[in-house]
Design a protein around this motif. Structure first.
Motif, PDB file in Angstrom:
ATOM      1  N   HIS A 376      -7.574  -4.151 -11.899  1.00 19.37           N
ATOM      2  CA  HIS A 376      -6.732  -5.205 -12.015  1.00 19.37           C
ATOM      3  C   HIS A 376      -5.443  -4.794 -12.003  1.00 19.37           C
ATOM      4  O   HIS A 376      -4.421  -5.859 -11.194  1.00 19.37           O
ATOM      5  CB  HIS A 376      -7.203  -5.748 -13.410  1.00 19.37           C
ATOM      6  CG  HIS A 376      -6.381  -6.867 -13.648  1.00 19.37           C
ATOM      7  ND1 HIS A 376      -6.693  -8.292 -12.806  1.00 19.37           N
ATOM      8  CD2 HIS A 376      -5.355  -7.428 -14.610  1.00 19.37           C
ATOM      9  CE1 HIS A 376      -5.564  -9.109 -13.323  1.00 19.37           C
ATOM     10  NE2 HIS A 376      -5.061  -8.744 -14.186  1.00 19.37           N
ATOM     11  N   PHE A 377      -4.937  -3.469 -12.508  1.00 20.83           N
ATOM     12  CA  PHE A 377      -3.584  -3.344 -12.647  1.00 20.83           C
ATOM     13  C   PHE A 377      -2.923  -2.859 -11.298  1.00 20.83           C
ATOM     14  O   PHE A 377      -2.105  -3.160 -10.866  1.00 20.83           O
ATOM     15  CB  PHE A 377      -3.093  -2.260 -13.612  1.00 20.83           C
ATOM     16  CG  PHE A 377      -3.499  -2.690 -15.091  1.00 20.83           C
ATOM     17  CD1 PHE A 377      -2.475  -3.600 -15.592  1.00 20.83           C
ATOM     18  CD2 PHE A 377      -4.672  -2.306 -15.732  1.00 20.83           C
ATOM     19  CE1 PHE A 377      -2.841  -3.880 -17.108  1.00 20.83           C
ATOM     20  CE2 PHE A 377      -4.841  -2.644 -16.932  1.00 20.83           C
ATOM     21  CZ  PHE A 377      -3.984  -3.480 -17.785  1.00 20.83           C
ATOM     22  N   LYS A 378      -4.020  -2.249 -10.767  1.00 20.99           N
ATOM     23  CA  LYS A 378      -3.893  -1.730  -9.076  1.00 20.99           C
ATOM     24  C   LYS A 378      -3.610  -3.174  -8.079  1.00 20.99           C
ATOM     25  O   LYS A 378      -2.560  -2.848  -7.509  1.00 20.99           O
ATOM     26  CB  LYS A 378      -4.835  -0.750  -8.827  1.00 20.99           C
ATOM     27  CG  LYS A 378      -5.095   0.443  -9.234  1.00 20.99           C
ATOM     28  CD  LYS A 378      -3.792   1.351  -8.742  1.00 20.99           C
ATOM     29  CE  LYS A 378      -3.922   2.489  -9.229  1.00 20.99           C
ATOM     30  NZ  LYS A 378      -2.571   3.494  -8.742  1.00 20.99           N
ATOM     31  N   ASP A 379      -4.473  -3.973  -8.546  1.00 24.74           N
ATOM     32  CA  ASP A 379      -4.130  -5.274  -7.618  1.00 24.74           C
ATOM     33  C   ASP A 379      -2.897  -5.892  -8.015  1.00 24.74           C
ATOM     34  O   ASP A 379      -2.258  -6.484  -7.048  1.00 24.74           O
ATOM     35  CB  ASP A 379      -5.534  -6.165  -7.970  1.00 24.74           C
ATOM     36  CG  ASP A 379      -6.890  -5.573  -7.584  1.00 24.74           C
ATOM     37  OD1 ASP A 379      -6.836  -4.683  -6.587  1.00 24.74           O
ATOM     38  OD2 ASP A 379      -7.927  -6.264  -7.988  1.00 24.74           O
ATOM     39  N   LEU A 380      -2.663  -5.916  -9.308  1.00 23.08           N
ATOM     40  CA  LEU A 380      -1.196  -6.418  -9.437  1.00 23.08           C
ATOM     41  C   LEU A 380      -0.063  -5.832  -8.782  1.00 23.08           C
ATOM     42  O   LEU A 380       0.722  -6.510  -8.519  1.00 23.08           O
ATOM     43  CB  LEU A 380      -1.168  -6.747 -10.955  1.00 23.08           C
ATOM     44  CG  LEU A 380      -2.010  -7.861 -11.698  1.00 23.08           C
ATOM     45  CD1 LEU A 380      -1.763  -7.757 -13.193  1.00 23.08           C
ATOM     46  CD2 LEU A 380      -1.669  -9.075 -11.378  1.00 23.08           C
ATOM     47  N   GLU A 381      -0.153  -4.556  -8.904  1.00 24.94           N
ATOM     48  CA  GLU A 381       0.689  -3.584  -8.595  1.00 24.94           C
ATOM     49  C   GLU A 381       0.807  -3.922  -6.679  1.00 24.94           C
ATOM     50  O   GLU A 381       1.986  -3.947  -6.305  1.00 24.94           O
ATOM     51  CB  GLU A 381       0.636  -2.136  -8.686  1.00 24.94           C
ATOM     52  CG  GLU A 381       1.600  -1.240  -8.089  1.00 24.94           C
ATOM     53  CD  GLU A 381       2.702  -1.360  -9.080  1.00 24.94           C
ATOM     54  OE1 GLU A 381       3.757  -0.524  -8.723  1.00 24.94           O
ATOM     55  OE2 GLU A 381       2.874  -1.691  -9.909  1.00 24.94           O
ATOM     56  N   ARG A 382      -0.107  -3.954  -6.227  1.00 23.13           N
ATOM     57  CA  ARG A 382      -0.081  -4.084  -4.727  1.00 23.13           C
ATOM     58  C   ARG A 382       0.468  -5.465  -4.250  1.00 23.13           C
ATOM     59  O   ARG A 382       1.244  -5.457  -3.484  1.00 23.13           O
ATOM     60  CB  ARG A 382      -1.627  -4.135  -4.252  1.00 23.13           C
ATOM     61  CG  ARG A 382      -1.741  -4.425  -2.870  1.00 23.13           C
ATOM     62  CD  ARG A 382      -3.335  -4.289  -2.367  1.00 23.13           C
ATOM     63  NE  ARG A 382      -3.904  -5.031  -3.120  1.00 23.13           N
ATOM     64  CZ  ARG A 382      -4.199  -6.542  -3.035  1.00 23.13           C
ATOM     65  NH1 ARG A 382      -3.495  -6.969  -1.991  1.00 23.13           N
ATOM     66  NH2 ARG A 382      -5.339  -7.212  -3.704  1.00 23.13           N
ATOM     67  N   VAL A 383      -0.163  -6.599  -5.315  1.00 28.20           N
ATOM     68  CA  VAL A 383       0.796  -7.900  -4.919  1.00 28.20           C
ATOM     69  C   VAL A 383       2.114  -8.048  -5.206  1.00 28.20           C
ATOM     70  O   VAL A 383       3.124  -8.702  -4.498  1.00 28.20           O
ATOM     71  CB  VAL A 383      -0.051  -9.081  -5.937  1.00 28.20           C
ATOM     72  CG1 VAL A 383       0.600 -10.379  -5.856  1.00 28.20           C
ATOM     73  CG2 VAL A 383      -1.532  -9.071  -5.563  1.00 28.20           C
ATOM     74  N   LYS A 384       2.464  -7.118  -6.268  1.00 24.67           N
ATOM     75  CA  LYS A 384       4.121  -7.062  -6.621  1.00 24.67           C
ATOM     76  C   LYS A 384       4.771  -6.446  -5.318  1.00 24.67           C
ATOM     77  O   LYS A 384       5.888  -6.708  -4.876  1.00 24.67           O
ATOM     78  CB  LYS A 384       4.365  -6.432  -7.768  1.00 24.67           C
ATOM     79  CG  LYS A 384       5.708  -6.141  -8.249  1.00 24.67           C
ATOM     80  CD  LYS A 384       5.903  -4.968  -9.273  1.00 24.67           C
ATOM     81  CE  LYS A 384       5.684  -3.609  -8.189  1.00 24.67           C
ATOM     82  NZ  LYS A 384       6.209  -2.612  -8.822  1.00 24.67           N
ATOM     83  N   ASN A 385       4.081  -5.287  -4.895  1.00 29.67           N
ATOM     84  CA  ASN A 385       4.878  -4.512  -3.703  1.00 29.67           C
ATOM     85  C   ASN A 385       4.936  -5.350  -2.521  1.00 29.67           C
ATOM     86  O   ASN A 385       5.929  -5.556  -1.828  1.00 29.67           O
ATOM     87  CB  ASN A 385       4.131  -3.224  -3.430  1.00 29.67           C
ATOM     88  CG  ASN A 385       4.366  -2.275  -4.849  1.00 29.67           C
ATOM     89  OD1 ASN A 385       5.472  -2.157  -5.469  1.00 29.67           O
ATOM     90  ND2 ASN A 385       3.489  -1.500  -4.975  1.00 29.67           N
ATOM     91  N   GLU A 386       3.735  -6.198  -2.224  1.00 30.18           N
ATOM     92  CA  GLU A 386       3.601  -7.110  -1.129  1.00 30.18           C
ATOM     93  C   GLU A 386       4.939  -8.024  -1.116  1.00 30.18           C
ATOM     94  O   GLU A 386       5.528  -8.440  -0.268  1.00 30.18           O
ATOM     95  CB  GLU A 386       2.422  -7.588  -0.822  1.00 30.18           C
ATOM     96  CG  GLU A 386       1.368  -6.686  -0.694  1.00 30.18           C
ATOM     97  CD  GLU A 386      -0.213  -7.159  -0.479  1.00 30.18           C
ATOM     98  OE1 GLU A 386      -0.223  -8.192  -0.912  1.00 30.18           O
ATOM     99  OE2 GLU A 386      -1.095  -6.533   0.145  1.00 30.18           O
ATOM    100  N   PHE A 387       5.043  -8.769  -2.424  1.00 30.07           N
ATOM    101  CA  PHE A 387       5.986  -9.645  -2.743  1.00 30.07           C
ATOM    102  C   PHE A 387       7.354  -9.094  -2.525  1.00 30.07           C
ATOM    103  O   PHE A 387       8.385  -9.676  -1.845  1.00 30.07           O
ATOM    104  CB  PHE A 387       5.967 -10.276  -4.059  1.00 30.07           C
ATOM    105  CG  PHE A 387       7.029 -11.010  -4.506  1.00 30.07           C
ATOM    106  CD1 PHE A 387       7.253 -12.308  -4.003  1.00 30.07           C
ATOM    107  CD2 PHE A 387       8.119 -10.665  -5.350  1.00 30.07           C
ATOM    108  CE1 PHE A 387       8.331 -13.252  -4.200  1.00 30.07           C
ATOM    109  CE2 PHE A 387       9.236 -11.403  -5.644  1.00 30.07           C
ATOM    110  CZ  PHE A 387       9.286 -12.730  -5.051  1.00 30.07           C
ATOM    111  N   ILE A 388       7.579  -7.964  -3.014  1.00 28.94           N
ATOM    112  CA  ILE A 388       9.020  -7.110  -2.920  1.00 28.94           C
ATOM    113  C   ILE A 388       9.152  -6.933  -1.183  1.00 28.94           C
ATOM    114  O   ILE A 388      10.350  -7.167  -0.756  1.00 28.94           O
ATOM    115  CB  ILE A 388       9.063  -5.869  -3.794  1.00 28.94           C
ATOM    116  CG1 ILE A 388       9.012  -6.320  -5.227  1.00 28.94           C
ATOM    117  CG2 ILE A 388      10.400  -5.258  -3.225  1.00 28.94           C
ATOM    118  CD1 ILE A 388       9.111  -5.147  -5.958  1.00 28.94           C
ATOM    119  N   ALA A 389       8.230  -6.503  -0.616  1.00 26.81           N
ATOM    120  CA  ALA A 389       8.422  -6.162   0.943  1.00 26.81           C
ATOM    121  C   ALA A 389       8.818  -7.426   1.419  1.00 26.81           C
ATOM    122  O   ALA A 389       9.605  -7.538   2.511  1.00 26.81           O
ATOM    123  CB  ALA A 389       7.348  -5.527   1.297  1.00 26.81           C
ATOM    124  N   THR A 390       7.998  -8.251   1.207  1.00 28.87           N
ATOM    125  CA  THR A 390       8.219  -9.721   2.044  1.00 28.87           C
ATOM    126  C   THR A 390       9.535 -10.414   1.697  1.00 28.87           C
ATOM    127  O   THR A 390      10.262 -10.636   2.741  1.00 28.87           O
ATOM    128  CB  THR A 390       6.989 -10.756   1.754  1.00 28.87           C
ATOM    129  OG1 THR A 390       5.718 -10.115   2.007  1.00 28.87           O
ATOM    130  CG2 THR A 390       7.336 -11.929   2.514  1.00 28.87           C
TER     131      THR A 390
END
Length: 611
Positions: A376-390
């Motif tokens: 779950h934390f990995k998924d949240l980290e991925r979503v966070k990084n995608e948001f920062i990148a976007t």
């Protein structure tokens, strides 16, 4: 004197108190010299005692090696009875008496020490035989009183912040409980042995009338468990000066024996419940806990671990089958067995979940493995990084517009000095924001584990290109930027753009953080299958307390000598991420005020490749 004369209305106790607190006795003690009083009626230093028939007196000190042991006094009913010869004779007698008294005291002290050692030895044997905490607490005060002869012995226990009397021996010879608690409470507060004597009172308010606090003596020693005060052992008497320094030493020695005995008893009592507690803890844990022996065989699995395996009963007692999808777990076991100490990593499970794995070696070569589901934390980290990148990507265009229009302002018409200053501030702020956005994009890209485009590249050409690129910046600050000798045939398997970014950051930092006229060197050293690239400067250096955090995101060294140097604290974090993506390692060596050396490793290409 007491048997012959009547000093009414004074008691003999009052006479003794008066004699020792003033008059000729106090004078002799203070001066350490003999005194003759020819007529007591004319002497100001003679104590006026009711019905005292004395008319002349002589007094000499009993001089010990270090102090006055007492005063020898003779009186006579006839005035002028004592002569200087009498004083000399009495001083000789006093000298011999002082020697005899000190010898007797020394003998008494040594005899007491021997008796205490014998008693301590016996007490140690008796205490070591206890196997239950309640038995130790109930019998300990009585044993100490019997063996050492103290008037009263008490054992106190802490219940939270409340000190309670657990057991007492010799209660009739002890003060009331509220007075007894004064010393033990001080021992708890100070965590040190306490020795008190004299008038002691637990009351905070003044006593009514002319009453004085009762006399008592107490020695209290704290007993520790895991550095915390858990109980206090104390000895008590209703008399002042009842205990000596040796009694405190004896009680401290006993306290250490009691601590050891209590710890042994606690361990003994815990053995009976250990299995039940372990089973309860293991089965209540949300994380999977596995026990693996030195041969890699699974020996124990808790309830959470059961749910990870399809047929746990067939697996326990044997090695994990390679073909059942547990390859990452088997690899972790082998890696942990080769590692020296605790290993903290991540593994992928056959059902696509990700687990944080902590392995701890145990005696005999086995391992305890704790698996914590972090999917779950990995998924949240991925979503966070995608948001920062976007978000960072979308910010680039507005910042470009700000930079572009700030350049056009000067062309739109002449600007006064204040307007030029505003435009320059705007451009600097925009450039800083643009650099921050680029760094955030780069950081998000590394966190998202984007695929590296690696190819073999010649290391010498890359380093020459970087040093040439920064020569103009170095010359602007009068720096000397040099490249050490690099083997022509060194090839590294890298993503060229990313490693170029690493070198640009390190060389740029060396120029930026080195004062005017510094020296910066870039060189490489091949070692086994890796090559170490180093950037060394003689600049400001890094404080020792900052070295452990220098690669953290958004961390900047807080020092007065670099307040005017711009930066956002992301460059070295990006450098570390890129190097680690390449399978390398980065480290720093620095002396504050003398310079720094940043070193990172890259994998060498094992076979010659045409490029």
């Amino acid at each position: 004197m007491y048997e012959i004369f009547d000093f009414s209305p004074w008691t003999w106790g009052e006479v003794k108190r008066q004699l020792t607190s003033g008059g000729i006795v106090a004078e002799v003690v203070d001066t350490r010299q003999g005194v003759i009083i020819k007529d007591t009626k004319d002497a100001s230093n003679w104590l006026r005692i009711p019905n005292d028939p004395s008319r002349s007196a002589i007094a000499v000190p009993l001089l010990g090696r270090q102090r006055v042991l007492g005063v020898l006094t003779l009186t006579h009913t006839q005035p002028g009875y004592f002569l200087p010869d009498n004083l000399n004779i009495l001083q000789a007698i006093a000298s011999q008496s002082a020697v005899a008294i000190e010898n007797a005291q020394l003998y008494a002290v040594e005899r007491k020490r021997v008796n205490e050692l014998v008693a301590l030895n016996q007490l140690t044997r008796e205490i070591s035989q206890f196997s239950r905490s309640t038995e130790l607490q109930e019998r300990l005060p009585m044993l100490i009183q019997q063996r050492l002869g103290y008037p009263a012995v008490a054992l106190w226990q802490l219940d939270g912040d409340d000190l309670k009397l657990r057991q007492i021996a010799g209660e009739k010879q002890a003060p009331r409980q509220s007075l007894m608690a004064i010393g033990p409470r001080q021992a708890v507060t100070t965590r040190q042995p306490v020795q008190l004597s004299g008038p002691l009172d637990e009351r905070r308010n003044s006593r009514a009338g002319n009453g004085t606090p009762p006399q008592q003596s107490v020695v209290a020693v704290p007993i520790f468990h895991d550095t915390e005060t858990r109980s206090v052992i104390s000895i008590h008497s209703k008399r002042s000066n009842a205990f000596q320094e040796s009694d405190r030493v004896v009680l401290e020695t006993l306290a250490m024996q009691i601590e050891a005995a209590a710890e042994r008893i606690r361990l003994f009592e815990s053995v009976e419940q250990e299995k039940q507690r372990m089973d309860a803890v293991l089965n209540a844990a949300a994380d999977a806990i596995l026990l693996v022996d030195a041969e890699g065989r699974l020996q124990l699995v808790n309830f959470a671990g059961d749910r990870l395996f399809t047929d746990v009963q067939s697996i326990v007692g044997g090695a994990l089958p390679e073909e059942w999808g547990y390859d990452s777990l088997n690899a972790l076991i082998r890696e942990a067995q080769d590692a020296d100490g605790i290993l903290d990593t991540e593994i992928n499970w056959p059902d696509q979940r990700v687990f944080s794995a902590l392995t701890t070696p145990i005696e005999g070569g086995g391992l305890v493995i704790v698996l914590h589901d972090v999917t779950h934390f990995k998924d949240l980290e991925r979503v966070k990084n995608e948001f920062i990148a976007t978000a960072s990507h979308d910010l680039k265009n507005p910042i470009h517009a700000v930079l572009g229009y700030s350049d056009l302002l000067a062309k739109a018409g002449p600007l006064n000095e204040m307007q030029k200053d505003f435009v320059n501030h705007l451009k600097r702020a925009s450039n800083q924001m643009y650099e921050l956005v680029l760094n955030l994009l780069e950081l998000a890209r590394t966190d998202l584990d984007t695929t590296l485009q690696t190819h073999p590249h010649g290391l010498q050409a890359l380093l020459e290109e970087i040093t040439q690129e920064f020569q103009s910046q170095a010359e602007a600050k009068e720096h000397t930027l040099t490249l050490g000798a690099v083997d022509d045939d060194l090839l590294v398997d890298i993503d060229l753009a990313r490693i170029r970014q690493v070198l640009q950051n390190l060389v740029g930092n060396a120029i930026k953080y080195t004062p005017q006229g510094g020296k910066i060197a870039v060189f490489a050293e091949a070692s086994d299958k890796m090559v170490w690239i180093r950037v060394r400067d003689n600049g400001l250096g890094i404080p020792e307390d900052a070295l452990s955090r220098i690669f953290d995101k958004f961390y900047r060294v807080d020092a007065d000598d670099r307040l005017d140097i711009q930066g956002n604290g992301l460059g070295l974090a990006i450098v570390k991420a890129i190097v680690e993506q390449h399978g390398g390692e980065i480290k720093v060596e620095s002396v504050f005020g003398e310079g720094s050396t940043f070193s990172f490793s890259l994998p060498l290409v094992s076979e010659p490749v045409s490029v």
